[in-house]
Design an enzyme around this catalytic site. Sequence first.
Site, PDB file in Angstrom:
ATOM      1  N   ARG A 136      51.461 -20.165 -39.308  1.00 22.20           N
ATOM      2  CA  ARG A 136      50.242 -20.711 -39.908  1.00 22.20           C
ATOM      3  C   ARG A 136      50.615 -21.825 -40.867  1.00 22.20           C
ATOM      4  O   ARG A 136      51.795 -22.072 -41.129  1.00 22.20           O
ATOM      5  CB  ARG A 136      49.357 -19.621 -40.540  1.00 22.20           C
ATOM      6  CG  ARG A 136      50.038 -18.420 -41.143  1.00 22.20           C
ATOM      7  CD  ARG A 136      50.855 -18.680 -42.355  1.00 22.20           C
ATOM      8  NE  ARG A 136      50.119 -19.447 -43.340  1.00 22.20           N
ATOM      9  CZ  ARG A 136      50.657 -20.215 -44.242  1.00 22.20           C
ATOM     10  NH1 ARG A 136      51.986 -20.335 -44.315  1.00 22.20           N
ATOM     11  NH2 ARG A 136      49.945 -20.889 -45.099  1.00 22.20           N
ATOM     12  N   ARG A 194      42.686 -22.367 -33.229  1.00 21.69           N
ATOM     13  CA  ARG A 194      42.104 -22.453 -34.579  1.00 21.69           C
ATOM     14  C   ARG A 194      41.442 -23.830 -34.729  1.00 21.69           C
ATOM     15  O   ARG A 194      42.054 -24.838 -34.385  1.00 21.69           O
ATOM     16  CB  ARG A 194      43.187 -22.260 -35.669  1.00 21.69           C
ATOM     17  CG  ARG A 194      43.804 -20.866 -35.668  1.00 21.69           C
ATOM     18  CD  ARG A 194      44.667 -20.629 -36.895  1.00 21.69           C
ATOM     19  NE  ARG A 194      43.871 -20.329 -38.075  1.00 21.69           N
ATOM     20  CZ  ARG A 194      44.377 -20.245 -39.310  1.00 21.69           C
ATOM     21  NH1 ARG A 194      45.666 -20.473 -39.505  1.00 21.69           N
ATOM     22  NH2 ARG A 194      43.607 -19.961 -40.333  1.00 21.69           N
ATOM     23  N   GLN A 251      48.133 -15.145 -48.554  1.00 17.38           N
ATOM     24  CA  GLN A 251      49.238 -16.087 -48.298  1.00 17.38           C
ATOM     25  C   GLN A 251      49.952 -16.471 -49.595  1.00 17.38           C
ATOM     26  O   GLN A 251      51.143 -16.778 -49.579  1.00 17.38           O
ATOM     27  CB  GLN A 251      48.716 -17.364 -47.621  1.00 17.38           C
ATOM     28  CG  GLN A 251      48.280 -17.189 -46.175  1.00 17.38           C
ATOM     29  CD  GLN A 251      46.802 -16.893 -46.061  1.00 17.38           C
ATOM     30  OE1 GLN A 251      46.208 -16.299 -46.962  1.00 17.38           O
ATOM     31  NE2 GLN A 251      46.201 -17.272 -44.958  1.00 17.38           N
ATOM     32  N   ASP A 278      44.057 -28.748 -44.661  1.00 17.31           N
ATOM     33  CA  ASP A 278      44.000 -28.561 -43.210  1.00 17.31           C
ATOM     34  C   ASP A 278      43.335 -29.735 -42.509  1.00 17.31           C
ATOM     35  O   ASP A 278      43.585 -29.983 -41.330  1.00 17.31           O
ATOM     36  CB  ASP A 278      43.282 -27.256 -42.873  1.00 17.31           C
ATOM     37  CG  ASP A 278      44.177 -26.088 -43.228  1.00 17.31           C
ATOM     38  OD1 ASP A 278      44.216 -25.702 -44.409  1.00 17.31           O
ATOM     39  OD2 ASP A 278      44.895 -25.601 -42.326  1.00 17.31           O
ATOM     40  N   ASN A 335      40.636 -26.881 -47.122  1.00 17.64           N
ATOM     41  CA  ASN A 335      41.867 -26.112 -47.335  1.00 17.64           C
ATOM     42  C   ASN A 335      41.458 -24.647 -47.471  1.00 17.64           C
ATOM     43  O   ASN A 335      40.267 -24.303 -47.423  1.00 17.64           O
ATOM     44  CB  ASN A 335      42.620 -26.609 -48.578  1.00 17.64           C
ATOM     45  CG  ASN A 335      44.017 -25.993 -48.688  1.00 17.64           C
ATOM     46  OD1 ASN A 335      44.756 -25.962 -47.712  1.00 17.64           O
ATOM     47  ND2 ASN A 335      44.374 -25.474 -49.851  1.00 17.64           N
ATOM     48  N   LYS A 336      42.424 -23.800 -47.634  1.00 15.93           N
ATOM     49  CA  LYS A 336      42.185 -22.347 -47.696  1.00 15.93           C
ATOM     50  C   LYS A 336      41.014 -21.988 -48.599  1.00 15.93           C
ATOM     51  O   LYS A 336      40.844 -22.573 -49.673  1.00 15.93           O
ATOM     52  CB  LYS A 336      43.482 -21.674 -48.175  1.00 15.93           C
ATOM     53  CG  LYS A 336      43.448 -20.183 -48.308  1.00 15.93           C
ATOM     54  CD  LYS A 336      42.977 -19.455 -47.078  1.00 15.93           C
ATOM     55  CE  LYS A 336      43.729 -19.813 -45.814  1.00 15.93           C
ATOM     56  NZ  LYS A 336      43.070 -19.313 -44.580  1.00 15.93           N
TER      57      LYS A 336
HETATM   58  O1  MRU Z   1      45.016 -19.852 -42.738  1.00 15.41           O
HETATM   59  P1  MRU Z   1      46.297 -20.558 -43.073  1.00 15.41           P
HETATM   60  O2  MRU Z   1      47.306 -19.665 -43.703  1.00 15.41           O
HETATM   61  O3  MRU Z   1      46.831 -21.321 -41.890  1.00 15.41           O
HETATM   62  O4  MRU Z   1      45.874 -21.631 -44.170  1.00 15.41           O
HETATM   63  C1  MRU Z   1      46.844 -22.497 -44.661  1.00 15.41           C
HETATM   64  C2  MRU Z   1      46.344 -23.439 -45.677  1.00 15.41           C
HETATM   65  O5  MRU Z   1      45.191 -23.464 -46.035  1.00 15.41           O
HETATM   66  C3  MRU Z   1      47.343 -24.445 -46.194  1.00 15.41           C
HETATM   67  O6  MRU Z   1      47.072 -24.780 -47.520  1.00 15.41           O
HETATM   68  C4  MRU Z   1      47.265 -25.718 -45.328  1.00 15.41           C
HETATM   69  O7  MRU Z   1      47.350 -25.413 -43.976  1.00 15.41           O
HETATM   70  C5  MRU Z   1      48.315 -26.694 -45.683  1.00 15.41           C
HETATM   71  S1  MRU Z   1      49.929 -26.153 -45.224  1.00 15.41           S
HETATM   72  C6  MRU Z   1      51.028 -27.378 -45.691  1.00 15.41           C
END
Ligand code: MRU
Length: 378
Positions: A53, A114, A223, A264, A274-275
């Site tokens: 991820r 995704r 995470q 993202d 982002n997350k």
């Molecule tokens: O759901 P995830 O764990 O893939 O989400 C990841 C994030 O939101 C990260 O901050 C993003 O992908 C940047 S990673 C350099």
Amino acid sequence: MGKNIMEYETVELDEQDGGILIIDQTLLPGKTEIIRLRTAQEIWDAIYLLKVRGAPAIGVTAAFGIYVLAKGIVEAEKKPSGGKDGGKPIDKPADWEAFYEKFTEQKNYLDSARPTAVNLSWALNRMDGVCRSAHEKGKTVEEILEILHEEACRIKEEDIQVCRAIGENGLSLVKPGDGILTHCNAGQLATCKYGTATAPIYLGQERGYNFKVFADETRPLLQGARLTAYELHSAGVDVTLICDNMSAMVMKNGWVNAVFVGCDRVAANGDTANKIGTSVVAAVAKRYGVPFYVCAPTSTIDLATPTGAEIKIEQRPAEEVTEMWYKERMAPEGVKVFNPAFDVTDNELITAIVTENGIARAPFRESLREMCKKIKKN
Ligand code: MRU
């Protein structure tokens, strides 16, 4: 003594035995297990289930993935089909049609794993682009396979260089001894090395900056706790884990000089997905006058998406909120659950977007276009 997590490759192509090797991130930090992905289903599942991820790592996995699958298509065609010649290389125009149809099918399938991280389609489209252009130049399918292999390796190599450059640019925004807060994991585990939001931290660590880092645990999939706290701690960084609802307190206390987060997908106007929870951190940072920096490889900047309103936000299963990390269910049976995996931070909450090509500031429409132009020239 076991290997430090920082010594593992997040994503690797196994040239000898075939397939892609990844660390199964759902098992961290308790267990470090390397798993091999060979089939389209295995690659899709690994991305969907977050075994691999983080936007850049998803992109690299998809690039290796489509190469491995393309190789599988060619090998399947070569297998004897009852004839006695033991198969033939695919090298005729008609074979290209058959190959490309299957290639496109697999590409679209991986792309559906995704929706929010643009790096997934970015990497697959880049692989598709080299595939078609090689065919137009008259290359055989066998030769195209080699070109796909080189391109996937290049995407990985570039990711390392890009993260390092983001680290250098990000480092120019902070000073030794600063407190830094980060959300989710935009670390080495989300990329091939350095991470994006953690790159300034790792470079600062190499240079004796002694940052004090706060890692949000990042509900619901943790995470921040399982990955960011783990990798920073393993790298010897001074990191303190906090629950997501504690960031206002640490900022109010004056313990944070800058927030660095990953992303993202960055829309053309600077709105950033982002997350989930990132936009809360941005709003709190604004309240307490803490600069909020988004670290973005230009591969994550999507100029074709005008604003955050057009970014598709992934919705995940309710169980991730109600029971996934608990011994027993922590919510009443049948309760409604809202579980978006990402949120969009409005551009006006973002102090700057740190890319490998420089630091973009408002107005983002112009500055982001400039950052992306630079990469084309190189
Ligand atoms: O759901 P995830 O764990 O893939 O989400 C990841 C994030 O939101 C990260 O901050 C993003 O992908 C940047 S990673 C350099």
